[in-house]
Design an enzyme around this catalytic site. Structure first.
Site, mmCIF file in Angstrom:
data_model
loop_
_atom_site.group_PDB
_atom_site.id
_atom_site.type_symbol
_atom_site.label_atom_id
_atom_site.label_comp_id
_atom_site.label_asym_id
_atom_site.label_seq_id
_atom_site.Cartn_x
_atom_site.Cartn_y
_atom_site.Cartn_z
ATOM 1 N N ASP A 230 -0.818 -9.839 -1.993
ATOM 2 C CA ASP A 230 -0.625 -8.689 -1.013
ATOM 3 C C ASP A 230 -1.494 -7.967 -0.029
ATOM 4 O O ASP A 230 -1.779 -7.381 -0.270
ATOM 5 C CB ASP A 230 -0.037 -7.394 -2.400
ATOM 6 C CG ASP A 230 0.419 -6.624 -0.996
ATOM 7 O OD1 ASP A 230 2.235 -7.063 -1.479
ATOM 8 O OD2 ASP A 230 0.589 -5.876 -1.553
ATOM 9 N N GLU A 293 -1.199 -13.091 1.355
ATOM 10 C CA GLU A 293 0.065 -12.861 2.308
ATOM 11 C C GLU A 293 -0.116 -11.969 3.662
ATOM 12 O O GLU A 293 -1.317 -11.172 3.360
ATOM 13 C CB GLU A 293 0.843 -11.852 1.802
ATOM 14 C CG GLU A 293 2.076 -10.920 2.566
ATOM 15 C CD GLU A 293 2.477 -9.327 2.343
ATOM 16 O OE1 GLU A 293 3.698 -9.066 2.773
ATOM 17 O OE2 GLU A 293 1.546 -8.710 1.842
#
Ligand code: GLC
Length: 554
Positions: A230, A293
């Site tokens: 993330d 990401e």
């Protein structure tokens, strides 16, 4: 549709891992190596996928029960969004304990069963790691705010107010408002680039680094095949905490950060962390993977994350947000491929996720949106590289309208904009029932009447459904040309995008009609069309098709 593939096209192709589904169609399969270079990865947003215990929230038992649906698509891997202990302020992206399983989602044994069953079905299992921030309920943060002398205080960014009063600098939270809040005692400000319940970690603290490495090993030892990381471009901050030269223009999930916010995103120190993680992954057998990401605007900066000793794959946002236009799409694809080719990395094509409008909605909703979303899916699946499918995209789902009282996304609550709940609607498995097969009871987000009309069960019976389009496309995508072939752009009329993928004698053309007029097709056997009502010899507006090019044709 004609024969899917000439048998001689499969000569001299190394055999891939045997898969239970559709392997009879092709006999032998090709795959780019390592597996992630051409992977199809299915994102499961766990709390909206399937609820096995009737509390209205999707859980790991629900995932287990639907693994056959996922395997029937023919994907290589699943990625599970965070299921760790969490107060759920940000849907689980506020993690209180990285090695736990939140009882609302299940337990470790269920994770083990998912790994075992998914492996048995020929799929790898990736989970999520959230390194930029923790939940304010994480023991480290509780220690840090309860005692100013506690050693865990250095794991966060605590700062005095600016000399003129107020926040230490101008940094903004990605969810709206300042990125700084006063700690409960009012002593100092702490940094949170997302909600105030997600304090940012200080990655200069060696214990932070060591602890995350232990978390990676914990899950790898359990048999996990890799991680989605993330906000991978977060982690480090300017040591002088200087003001950013520019402030973000919009508050919305799924946006990339530009150079204007250079003091709190994408600092160069971050790369050394991922090199360390890659070494850990590589020390395990089985080609364990890592999908970062990487929300940076600059393509060359993005490419730095996928250098050979860092991330195998980087998840980016430009392809998602590119408007429905042939020129713009070609430009987006070319720029990304150019930047990634320079470091020898594959691209990762993403159609939707839980942070952005679903493709159908983004491209106008209704039948037009659906046609375009289906066409874009064929485009993405024909491009070289890996691709991510967000659960429900294979059903052609749209965003739902969420009533104000049901909004739970911090973006909606903090910034007062619609937020991301609309793309997180529970999956309709059946055409009837209280939550259309998602749960025995209701669901944490109310779904509209008629949601069952999109259900998996109905689409199963319709050969032109989006579900079948995805299944066929993902299986054809295993042909050597599509999973390992070279790519070149082809000349095409205005408003049309065309390219070739080639592997030995096998040549597949992907043609996408972005224009408002039908295109007459010339030669070759159509392997697959995204059309809702295919007409022979014609490529309708907002439609893509794959054509097996005659081997003599150039
Ligand atoms: C990522 C997640 C998003 C989350 C944010 C903060 O962008 O995809 O859902 O809100 O990180 O963790």
């Amino acid at each position: 549709m004609t024969a899917l593939v000439a048998p001689e096209a499969l000569e001299n192709v190394p055999p891939a891992v045997e898969r239970p589904h559709l392997s009879v169609v092709y006999g032998r399969q090709a795959a780019a190596r390592p597996w992630w270079r051409s992977a199809s990865i299915y994102q499961i947003y766990v709390r909206s996928f399937c609820d096995s215990n009737g509390d209205g929230v999707g859980d790991l038992g629900g995932v287990l029960g639907k693994l056959h649906h996922v395997a029937s698509l023919g994907v290589d891997a699943i990625w599970l969004t965070p299921f760790f202990e969490s107060p759920m302020v940000d849907g689980g992206y506020d993690v209180a304990d990285y090695r736990s399983v939140d009882p609302r989602f299940g337990d470790h044994e269920t994770v083990d069963r998912i790994i075992e069953e998914a492996h048995g079905l020929g799929m790898r299992v990736m989970i999520e790691v959230v390194p930029n921030h923790v939940s304010s309920s994480h023991q480290w943060f509780k220690n840090a705010v309860s005692d100013p002398t506690h050693k865990d205080r250095s794991k966060f960014h605590f700062r005095d107010p600016s000399p003129v009063g107020g926040t230490p600098n101008n940094w903004r939270s990605a969810f709206g408002g300042p990125a700084w809040s006063l700690e409960p005692s009012g002593r100092q400000y702490y940094l949170h680039l997302f909600s105030r319940e997600q304090p940012d970690l200080n990655w200069e603290d060696p214990e932070v680094r060591a602890d995350f490495e232990q978390t990676l090993r914990f899950w790898l030892d359990r048999g996990i095949d890799g991680f989605r990381v993330d906000v991978a471009h977060g982690l480090f901050k300017d040591p002088l905490y200087r003001d950013n030269p520019e402030l973000p223009r919009e508050v919305r999930g799924g946006l990339a950060q530009g150079d204007g916010e250079r003091h709190c995103w994408n600092l160069p120190e971050v790369h050394e962390v991922y090199r360390g993680w890659r070494r850990i992954l590589d020390s395990y057998t089985g080609e364990r993977a890592m999908l970062g990401e990487v929300g940076v605007v600059d393509r060359e900066q993005l490419a730095l994350y996928v250098r050979p000793d860092e991330f195998p794959l980087a998840y980016e946002f430009e392809f998602i947000h590119t408007e429905w236009d042939a020129v713009a799409t070609k430009e987006t694809v070319s720029r990304l491929l150019r930047a990634l080719d320079a470091v020898g990395a594959p691209a990762t094509w993403v159609l939707s996720n839980h942070d952005v409008l679903r493709a159908v909605t983004r491209y106008g909703g209704g039948e037009q949106g659906l046609r375009r979303a289906r066409a874009k899916a064929l485009l993405a699946m024909a491009l070289p590289g890996a691709m991510i499918i967000y659960n429900g995209d294979e059903l052609g789902l749209e965003d739902i309208d969420v009533p104000e009282e049901a909004l739970s996304d911090p973006i909606a609550l903090v910034a007062g904009v619609p937020g991301r709940d609309g793309s997180r609607a529970p999956i309709p498995w059946s055409s009837e029932g209280p939550a259309f097969g998602f749960s025995e009871a209701g669901s944490w987000l109310p779904v509209p009447d008629g949601w069952g009309g999109r259900s998996a069960v109905l689409q199963e019976r319709d050969p032109f459904s989006t579900l079948w389009l995805y299944r066929l496309a993902l299986s054809i995508r295993r042909l050597p040309a599509l999973c390992a072939g070279d790519m070149r752009w082809l000349d095409a009329p205005e408003g049309v995008l065309a390219f070739e993928r080639r592997y030995g004698k096998q040549r597949i053309h992907c043609i996408v009609n972005f224009s408002a007029r039908p295109i007459v097709m010339q030669q070759g056997d159509v392997l697959l069309s995204s059309s809702l009502r295919p007409i022979g010899g014609v490529l309708e507006p907002d439609t893509a098709c794959w054509v097996m090019a005659p081997s003599g044709d150039t």
